[in-house]
Design an enzyme around this catalytic site. Sequence first.
Site, PDB file in Angstrom:
ATOM      1  N   CYS A  77      42.732  33.075  -7.685  1.00 17.09           N
ATOM      2  CA  CYS A  77      42.013  31.689  -7.291  1.00 17.09           C
ATOM      3  C   CYS A  77      41.293  32.258  -6.176  1.00 17.09           C
ATOM      4  O   CYS A  77      41.580  32.654  -5.096  1.00 17.09           O
ATOM      5  CB  CYS A  77      43.146  30.881  -6.811  1.00 17.09           C
ATOM      6  SG  CYS A  77      42.370  29.237  -6.094  1.00 17.09           S
ATOM      7  N   CYS A 185      34.713  30.603 -10.453  1.00 22.80           N
ATOM      8  CA  CYS A 185      36.076  30.268 -10.410  1.00 22.80           C
ATOM      9  C   CYS A 185      37.010  30.691 -11.704  1.00 22.80           C
ATOM     10  O   CYS A 185      36.369  30.961 -12.895  1.00 22.80           O
ATOM     11  CB  CYS A 185      36.053  28.631 -10.641  1.00 22.80           C
ATOM     12  SG  CYS A 185      37.707  27.872 -10.913  1.00 22.80           S
TER      13      CYS A 185
END
Length: 263
Positions: A77, A185
Amino acid sequence: MESSNQPNVLIFDSGVGGLSVFQEINKRLPEVNYYYLFDNQAYPYGELSQETLLARVEALVVKMTQQFAIDLVVIACNTASTIVLPTLRAKLPIPVVGVVPAIKPASLLANRAVGLIATPATVTRQYTHDLIRDFAHEKEVELLGSTRLVDIAEEKLRGRQVDQQELAMILKPMKHKVDVAVLGCTHFPLLKEEIQQVLGDEIILVDSGEAIARRVQSLLHQLSPQSTKTPWRIFSTAQPWDEAALNGSLKTMGFNAIELYPL
C-alpha cells in the site's frame, strides 16, 4: 521442492489492491506460503490520520508475524508505506518491503511527460513530491488523485463490470498529455487493461509490482525458512462486502476463503 522448507510471506494492504503485488511475487515464487491481510475496517487508508494508520498497521502486522512465523512482510500500500516502514523495520527482526510509486523508471522511459495516477493522499504527500524532485525534475509531471478508481478495482474483483465511460471521465485530465503513466496505487494494476484502453496503446503504463517481486526474491534467497508448505490464507479485519463474489476471485488465485482477523 515440496519436502523442503518454504518461507512464509505476509502481504498487507487496506483492501484487495495488494493482490496485484501478490500476483507479481507469485509469478517468481510460486512455492512460497502466502498470507494476505487487508484492513478493510479502516479502508480507505488515505482518509486516516498518520497516527491512526501507523497504530493500526503496527498492531496488525506485528501480531500476525508472531502468530504465523512470518519470514518477510510486504506493505503493499503506497499510503501505508510512506508512513509505517521505519517503525516496522525497527520493531521486526525480519525484512519489511514497501511500495513507492514507480516515478524513477517512468521518468527514464518518458520523452514528453510523466503522469502519476494515485490516491489523493499519495498525490499530496511530501514523499511523492520528493520522488518527483529527485527522479523526474527534468520531465513535466501530471498528477491525478482518485479515490473512485480504488473502489472500481474493488468492484472488479467482485465480478462487477468496469464502466469504461466512467473510467474515461476520471482519466480525462491525463489523456493526450503524457507518454508514460505511473499506476501509483496497488489497486490500479487490477484495472491495467481498462486504463490502457482509455488512455490508448501508445501510453506506457508502469507500476511497482515487478520491482517489488524482484526485491522479495532477492531477500528470500538470503533467509533460512523453517516452515513446510501450507495452504494460502487471506484475512480481513471486518466482514468484506459481497464476500461470496470476492472469495470466488480469490479461489482462482489459490487462496482459501477469507477469515476474520479483527484488530
